[in-house]
Design an enzyme around this catalytic site. Structure first.
Site, short mmCIF file in Angstrom:
data_model
loop_
_atom_site.label_atom_id
_atom_site.label_comp_id
_atom_site.label_asym_id
_atom_site.label_seq_id
_atom_site.Cartn_x
_atom_site.Cartn_y
_atom_site.Cartn_z
N LYS A 38 40.74 39.34 41.73
CA LYS A 38 41.36 39.77 40.49
C LYS A 38 40.26 40.07 39.48
O LYS A 38 39.29 39.32 39.37
CB LYS A 38 42.26 38.66 39.94
CG LYS A 38 42.84 38.94 38.57
CD LYS A 38 43.32 37.67 37.88
CE LYS A 38 42.24 36.67 37.61
NZ LYS A 38 41.28 37.01 36.57
N PRO A 96 32.83 34.82 45.97
CA PRO A 96 32.11 33.67 45.42
C PRO A 96 33.05 32.76 44.65
O PRO A 96 34.03 33.20 44.05
CB PRO A 96 31.06 34.31 44.49
CG PRO A 96 31.47 35.73 44.32
CD PRO A 96 32.41 36.09 45.41
N VAL A 97 32.75 31.48 44.68
CA VAL A 97 33.55 30.46 44.00
C VAL A 97 33.12 30.39 42.54
O VAL A 97 31.94 30.52 42.23
CB VAL A 97 33.35 29.09 44.70
CG1 VAL A 97 34.07 27.98 43.96
CG2 VAL A 97 33.84 29.18 46.13
N ALA A 127 33.59 32.47 40.06
CA ALA A 127 32.99 33.73 39.61
C ALA A 127 33.92 34.52 38.71
O ALA A 127 33.63 35.66 38.35
CB ALA A 127 32.59 34.58 40.82
N GLY A 128 35.08 33.95 38.34
CA GLY A 128 36.02 34.64 37.48
C GLY A 128 36.84 35.70 38.18
O GLY A 128 37.42 36.57 37.53
N GLY A 174 39.38 34.95 40.36
CA GLY A 174 40.69 34.42 40.75
C GLY A 174 40.80 34.16 42.24
O GLY A 174 41.91 34.17 42.79
N GLY A 175 39.69 33.89 42.91
CA GLY A 175 39.71 33.69 44.36
C GLY A 175 40.62 32.56 44.81
O GLY A 175 41.39 32.72 45.75
N GLY A 176 40.55 31.41 44.16
CA GLY A 176 41.41 30.29 44.53
C GLY A 176 42.87 30.60 44.30
O GLY A 176 43.73 30.28 45.12
N SER A 177 43.17 31.26 43.18
CA SER A 177 44.56 31.65 42.89
C SER A 177 45.05 32.68 43.90
O SER A 177 46.20 32.63 44.34
CB SER A 177 44.67 32.22 41.48
OG SER A 177 44.41 31.22 40.52
N ASP A 181 46.29 32.21 37.01
CA ASP A 181 46.19 33.52 37.65
C ASP A 181 47.10 33.67 38.86
O ASP A 181 47.32 34.78 39.33
CB ASP A 181 44.76 33.78 38.16
CG ASP A 181 43.74 33.86 37.05
OD1 ASP A 181 44.13 34.13 35.90
OD2 ASP A 181 42.55 33.69 37.34
#
Length: 180
Positions: free
Chosen positions: A9, A92-93, A95-96, A98-101, A134
């Site tokens: 995102k 990347p973790v 990093a803004g 929204g990877g986890g979301s 997110d």
């Protein structure tokens, strides 16, 4: 084993309006989604497990939103099949992006496919909103306007595609620290 992409995102516009009484911030954000993202697979089964690989697998520590999403879905729809998830972590973790979301949203989509009719769209949105600001926007992974703390999502149709350059300096920035 179904495979879902969980696209990154990006926020072409982010306005932090004010700090709310609940500690979150009120935002207005235009979000879009890239062709880049993590991949998530599910092998339906009895036990809930997660295997993580990929270039950023080592950066994941502590609680994981994939497990949290699966457990929340199980609470919302008792008796649904969970199973073994495999995450290929290419984003990347912290990093803004929204990877986890996005991973949590992909989890909910996979569980919906594995358990037809068990989770309504309203239940998915409710679960996503509890998982992260997110996550509700990541369910559809389409251009949208996010308001509230991010849980209110209005899809934007006809937003033109555009090229973006994403640069990661390799320094993780936790969302809570950035907003503080």
């Amino acid at each position: 084993m179904p495979l879902y992409r969980s696209p990154a995102k990006i926020n072409p516009h982010l306005q932090v309006v004010c700090r709310r009484a609940d500690g979150y911030h009120e935002v207005r954000s235009l979000v879009g989604f890239t062709d880049l993202g993590d991949s998530l697979e599910l092998e339906p089964g009895e036990d809930l497990t997660l295997v993580v690989d990929g270039p950023f697998a080592g950066a994941l520590q502590g609680d994981n939103l994939i497990i949290a999403a699966a457990e929340a879905a199980k609470t919302k729809a008792a008796g649904i099949a969970l199973g073994s998830f495999r995450l290929t972590k290419t984003l990347p973790v912290a990093a803004g992006l929204g990877g986890g979301s996005a991973d949590a949203a992909a989890t909910l989509r996979l569980l919906t496919e594995a358990n037809p009719g068990a989770l309504s769209p309203e239940a998915l949105t409710e679960i996503a909103a509890r998982l992260g600001s997110d996550a509700a926007a990541c369910l559809a992974s389409r251009p949208a306007l996010m308001t509230g703390r991010g849980e209110h999502v209005t899809e934007i149709r006809g937003m033109p595609a555009c090229g973006v350059v994403l640069v990661n300096p390799g320094l993780p920035l936790a969302t809570a620290s950035v907003y503080a």
